[in-house]
Write a protein that holds these residues in place. Sequence first.
Motif, PDB file in Angstrom:
ATOM      1  N   THR A   1       0.842  -1.195   0.000  1.00  0.00           N
ATOM      2  CA  THR A   1       0.000   0.000   0.000  1.00  0.00           C
ATOM      3  C   THR A   1       0.876   1.245   0.000  1.00  0.00           C
ATOM      4  O   THR A   1       2.012   1.225   0.505  1.00  0.00           O
ATOM      5  CB  THR A   1      -0.920   0.023   1.231  1.00  0.00           C
ATOM      6  OG1 THR A   1      -1.764   1.180   1.182  1.00  0.00           O
ATOM      7  CG2 THR A   1      -0.113   0.066   2.536  1.00  0.00           C
ATOM      8  N   GLU A   2       0.371   2.310  -0.568  1.00  0.00           N
ATOM      9  CA  GLU A   2       1.051   3.603  -0.521  1.00  0.00           C
ATOM     10  C   GLU A   2       0.502   4.466   0.611  1.00  0.00           C
ATOM     11  O   GLU A   2       0.968   5.583   0.833  1.00  0.00           O
ATOM     12  CB  GLU A   2       0.879   4.340  -1.858  1.00  0.00           C
ATOM     13  CG  GLU A   2       1.567   3.637  -3.022  1.00  0.00           C
ATOM     14  CD  GLU A   2       1.449   4.418  -4.316  1.00  0.00           C
ATOM     15  OE1 GLU A   2       0.894   5.546  -4.273  1.00  0.00           O
ATOM     16  OE2 GLU A   2       1.899   3.917  -5.360  1.00  0.00           O
ATOM     17  N   MET A   3      -0.479   3.966   1.334  1.00  0.00           N
ATOM     18  CA  MET A   3      -1.084   4.728   2.420  1.00  0.00           C
ATOM     19  C   MET A   3      -0.189   4.703   3.655  1.00  0.00           C
ATOM     20  O   MET A   3       0.751   3.911   3.755  1.00  0.00           O
ATOM     21  CB  MET A   3      -2.475   4.170   2.735  1.00  0.00           C
ATOM     22  CG  MET A   3      -3.426   4.222   1.548  1.00  0.00           C
ATOM     23  SD  MET A   3      -5.101   3.637   1.908  1.00  0.00           S
ATOM     24  CE  MET A   3      -5.792   5.114   2.654  1.00  0.00           C
ATOM     25  N   GLU A   4      -0.486   5.600   4.610  1.00  0.00           N
ATOM     26  CA  GLU A   4       0.306   5.741   5.828  1.00  0.00           C
ATOM     27  C   GLU A   4      -0.572   5.428   7.038  1.00  0.00           C
ATOM     28  O   GLU A   4      -1.782   5.264   6.923  1.00  0.00           O
ATOM     29  CB  GLU A   4       0.862   7.175   5.939  1.00  0.00           C
ATOM     30  CG  GLU A   4       1.518   7.706   4.673  1.00  0.00           C
ATOM     31  CD  GLU A   4       2.830   6.999   4.356  1.00  0.00           C
ATOM     32  OE1 GLU A   4       3.407   6.384   5.282  1.00  0.00           O
ATOM     33  OE2 GLU A   4       3.266   7.050   3.192  1.00  0.00           O
ATOM     34  N   TRP A   5       0.073   5.377   8.225  1.00  0.00           N
ATOM     35  CA  TRP A   5      -0.688   5.120   9.449  1.00  0.00           C
ATOM     36  C   TRP A   5      -1.789   6.160   9.642  1.00  0.00           C
ATOM     37  O   TRP A   5      -2.884   5.849  10.129  1.00  0.00           O
ATOM     38  CB  TRP A   5       0.231   5.136  10.671  1.00  0.00           C
ATOM     39  CG  TRP A   5       0.976   3.867  10.942  1.00  0.00           C
ATOM     40  CD1 TRP A   5       2.324   3.717  11.048  1.00  0.00           C
ATOM     41  CD2 TRP A   5       0.422   2.558  11.159  1.00  0.00           C
ATOM     42  NE1 TRP A   5       2.648   2.403  11.307  1.00  0.00           N
ATOM     43  CE2 TRP A   5       1.501   1.670  11.388  1.00  0.00           C
ATOM     44  CE3 TRP A   5      -0.872   2.046  11.180  1.00  0.00           C
ATOM     45  CZ2 TRP A   5       1.317   0.313  11.630  1.00  0.00           C
ATOM     46  CZ3 TRP A   5      -1.057   0.692  11.424  1.00  0.00           C
ATOM     47  CH2 TRP A   5       0.022  -0.156  11.643  1.00  0.00           C
ATOM     48  N   ASN A   6      -1.517   7.408   9.248  1.00  0.00           N
ATOM     49  CA  ASN A   6      -2.512   8.468   9.415  1.00  0.00           C
ATOM     50  C   ASN A   6      -3.766   8.230   8.583  1.00  0.00           C
ATOM     51  O   ASN A   6      -4.832   8.785   8.880  1.00  0.00           O
ATOM     52  CB  ASN A   6      -1.913   9.831   9.049  1.00  0.00           C
ATOM     53  CG  ASN A   6      -0.852  10.276  10.036  1.00  0.00           C
ATOM     54  OD1 ASN A   6      -0.849   9.824  11.182  1.00  0.00           O
ATOM     55  ND2 ASN A   6       0.055  11.144   9.600  1.00  0.00           N
TER      56      ASN A   6
END
Length: 437
Positions: free
Chosen positions: A185-190
């Motif tokens: 994934t390119e998403m982050e914890w935020n």
Amino acid sequence: MKLVELKYLESYIQYRLDSYFKPKSKKVEPKMPPYAKWAIYVPEEIKKANLSNEEKILLLLAICPHIDSSLLDCVIQAMLESTGDFPQLGGIRGKNFRGFLPTGQTALFLLAGDDFKKKQQIYKFFEPEHFFEKCHILWIEEAPEGEPKMSGKLVLSDDYEDLMLLGRMGKPKFSMKFPAELIATEMEWNDLVLNDETMSQVLELQTWVTHGDTLLNDWGMGKKIKPGYRALFHGPPGTGKTLTANLLGKYTGKQVYRIDLSMVVSKFIGETEKNLSNLLAKAEKTGNILFGDECDALFGKRTSVRDAHDKYANQEVSYLLQRIENYQGLVILASNLKSNIDEAFVRRFQSIIHFPLPKAAERLQLWKNAFPSKVRLHADIDLGKIAQKYELSGAEIMNVVQYACLCALNDNKKTIHPSYITRGVLREFQKSGRIMR
């Protein structure tokens, strides 16, 4: 120039052939070169295993065709030209590889000759309790039905072929032998919106992935607890289970492989166990994270025994419980309903994490995070009211935003209008059979 270790193997095979065909020659057995002189990479676990000379020869015999395809043919053929056919030596030809491929029978002749007691010792090298089998390094391929077990081909695992030739293990490739695909994934914890309790439990998993080896090895807990870690994610679809697994891998430097259950589960008796065993054995070498989505079909409740099919189905589940429990890495299994998982299996999880549908405040955060920066929201859009009114999962909110953005693009606009969102929400409600109010 021939590698030192293969030069030794050639000399040893020549010595064994001469000892058999020319017993009066009194040739001296060559000495095994130390690992420090080997050109191929010797993994630490092999060095620490204190292998005997016979076991080292077996290892060299298995890797030889992968390095020098003509060595075995040259040394053996030279002897057969003067002695004729010699079936005791074993060996087969492959479908594509036309050189000599050693079999268990080859190992028996080279390491034991006609000595029955020595042959019994060699047989032990291929038992499940032996180091080679436990670490999935090499084995004897199953022989055709009715033929001697040791007539099967001597097989070196793909992982150790890569490791010994390249000094590193290659990435597992999606196939029938490894029915799991790499996900990322390119998403982050935020971008992951969870309630505080769920997020706290997820961060505990991250701590284990980061410090698990220290706990088990440096702190000595490996003698007291089982290896690996098993977590169950349960909750409605679209609540962040897959994204969480991805982020755990991303922030701990591990790759995440999603098990393809359609390729693991088989209608044929015994095949499911075999498929899963192959998958876990290969995954263990990489230390990566295994993620099983919608695992109810694989780890569902055992049933009362009414016929032979039920009996084998229950045996299958029991095997899966045991094999997963002994897996040395992190296994995350996801289910829409915790109640679908067999109770005996639930007890084997170190962590059971509930992913509930987001509440209004969490839905608002999801709505705010979802829209791309290049679009504007119409002044009539109140995300707080939308979040309060529509009970949607995170995945459903993303579907609505995607639909709204496509509507804007189709209208050649960069402004999201209320009607786009309303129609998108209606689509999501219709898909799940809910009535929109």
